[in-house]
Each structure stands twice: as structure tokens, then as C-alpha cells.
Design a protein around this motif. Sequence first.
Motif, mmCIF file in Angstrom:
data_model
loop_
_atom_site.group_PDB
_atom_site.id
_atom_site.type_symbol
_atom_site.label_atom_id
_atom_site.label_comp_id
_atom_site.label_asym_id
_atom_site.label_seq_id
_atom_site.Cartn_x
_atom_site.Cartn_y
_atom_site.Cartn_z
ATOM 1 N N ALA A 109 -2.711 -2.882 17.303
ATOM 2 C CA ALA A 109 -3.466 -2.917 16.043
ATOM 3 C C ALA A 109 -2.742 -2.122 14.960
ATOM 4 O O ALA A 109 -2.691 -2.545 13.795
ATOM 5 N N TYR A 110 -2.176 -0.991 15.334
ATOM 6 C CA TYR A 110 -1.436 -0.155 14.372
ATOM 7 C C TYR A 110 -0.234 -0.910 13.807
ATOM 8 O O TYR A 110 -0.020 -0.945 12.594
ATOM 9 N N LEU A 111 0.545 -1.535 14.678
ATOM 10 C CA LEU A 111 1.717 -2.293 14.229
ATOM 11 C C LEU A 111 1.301 -3.479 13.353
ATOM 12 O O LEU A 111 1.925 -3.752 12.326
ATOM 13 N N GLU A 112 0.230 -4.164 13.749
ATOM 14 C CA GLU A 112 -0.237 -5.320 12.985
ATOM 15 C C GLU A 112 -0.687 -4.908 11.579
ATOM 16 O O GLU A 112 -0.328 -5.535 10.588
ATOM 17 N N LYS A 113 -1.480 -3.834 11.488
ATOM 18 C CA LYS A 113 -1.955 -3.370 10.178
ATOM 19 C C LYS A 113 -0.794 -2.874 9.322
ATOM 20 O O LYS A 113 -0.770 -3.090 8.115
ATOM 21 N N ASN A 114 0.167 -2.213 9.950
ATOM 22 C CA ASN A 114 1.330 -1.734 9.218
ATOM 23 C C ASN A 114 2.127 -2.895 8.650
ATOM 24 O O ASN A 114 2.583 -2.852 7.506
ATOM 25 N N LEU A 115 2.301 -3.934 9.437
ATOM 26 C CA LEU A 115 3.032 -5.119 8.979
ATOM 27 C C LEU A 115 2.285 -5.815 7.847
ATOM 28 O O LEU A 115 2.882 -6.233 6.852
ATOM 29 N N GLN A 116 0.954 -5.911 7.959
ATOM 30 C CA GLN A 116 0.150 -6.515 6.892
ATOM 31 C C GLN A 116 0.288 -5.721 5.595
ATOM 32 O O GLN A 116 0.435 -6.301 4.520
#
Length: 192
Positions: A109-116
Motif C-alpha cells: 500500500a505504501y509503494l502504491e500510494k507513493n507511486l500515485q
Amino acid sequence: MAKSRTSSAAAAPAASESTGVRVLKKYPNRRLYDTRHSSYITLADVKQMVLAGEDFEVRDAKTGEDLTRSILLQIILEEETAGVPMFSSQTLAQIIRFYGHAMQGMMGAYLEKNLQTFVELQNRLAEQTKGLYDPKNFTPEMWTQFLSGQAPLMQGLMGNYLEQSKNLFVQMQKQMLEQSAAMFPGFPSKKS
């Protein structure tokens, strides 16, 4: 990518037609069949669909199982082995270490939100520089004005990105502390 949760191959096309999701069927011979255009396609074609922002899903032709992630991972592997890789060996090793770890779900979730967040910042920068692409608007005065505004703009964008990244990490730490406290009620925990 939009994906529906259907269990049979017959149900997948009907569900996708109503949602506009393009269905690709993967056959045992490793070939991909595009049901919208009634033709076989390659991973390069799927990559073009991703780049175009098209919603699609890949289904096993026999079982209807969702194989979209598997195909996307194949594309990433091809990209990583050809040309300049995005991930260093150290980064890949760190990602692997999170599998099976208590933090696996939170790290995803952290990586996904960071990418977004990064994509949003990139889009904002592209929007602000849109006028530079038109040769009629590209004057020396505009170029000077653009360059003088870049330092504060980039500083602001990166500041926002770093702040959002920090907030996501703090949320992840808080969730981990709460989970630890629930698992070990007698263990002292420091709450922020």
C-alpha cells in the motif's frame, strides 16, 4: 486495471462488456487472444494497452482465472532485462524480503500510494509546462519566465511529495504499533 471477480470463463466476457473492460484470454500455448478484436496479440501489444491507459484483464481461457498480474509482471521483467532497469538489485532484494513479513500488506500500500503521488506530481508539472510545446508561444520572454519559476515550483512539488511520503510512512508505523499492541497486550508500546 479494472478486474472483475468471475469464476468461469463464460461469465468473464459478459461482465466485461458491461464495464468496458477489454478481455484477453491466455491459452495453454502461451498465446494471448483479444476477444474485442478477435485476434491474437503479443506482450508488446499488451504493453501498448497499458501505456494507453486502457482497462483490460487477462483470463485463463480454460478456467477463467484472472492472470492480469502475471502478464503485467512478465512485461516488467522484459523491461527490466532490456535497456536501463528501473530497479537496482538491492531494491529488488529489499522488495523480496518483505514477502511473508508482517509488513508485506502495508509495504504494498505504501509503494502504491507513493507511486500515485509521484504520477500526480508529474501530471501537474506537465500541465504547468504545456504552453511551452506550442512554437507560437515559445518566446524568449516566456522561456525566461518559465526558468525563473522552475526552482520554486520544483521545490514545492518535491516538498509535497516528500511530505506525503512521510505521512504514509507514519501511518504505516502507527498501524504496525496498533497491530503489535493487539497481538501483545502486556508489551509496552510507545504511541505517537
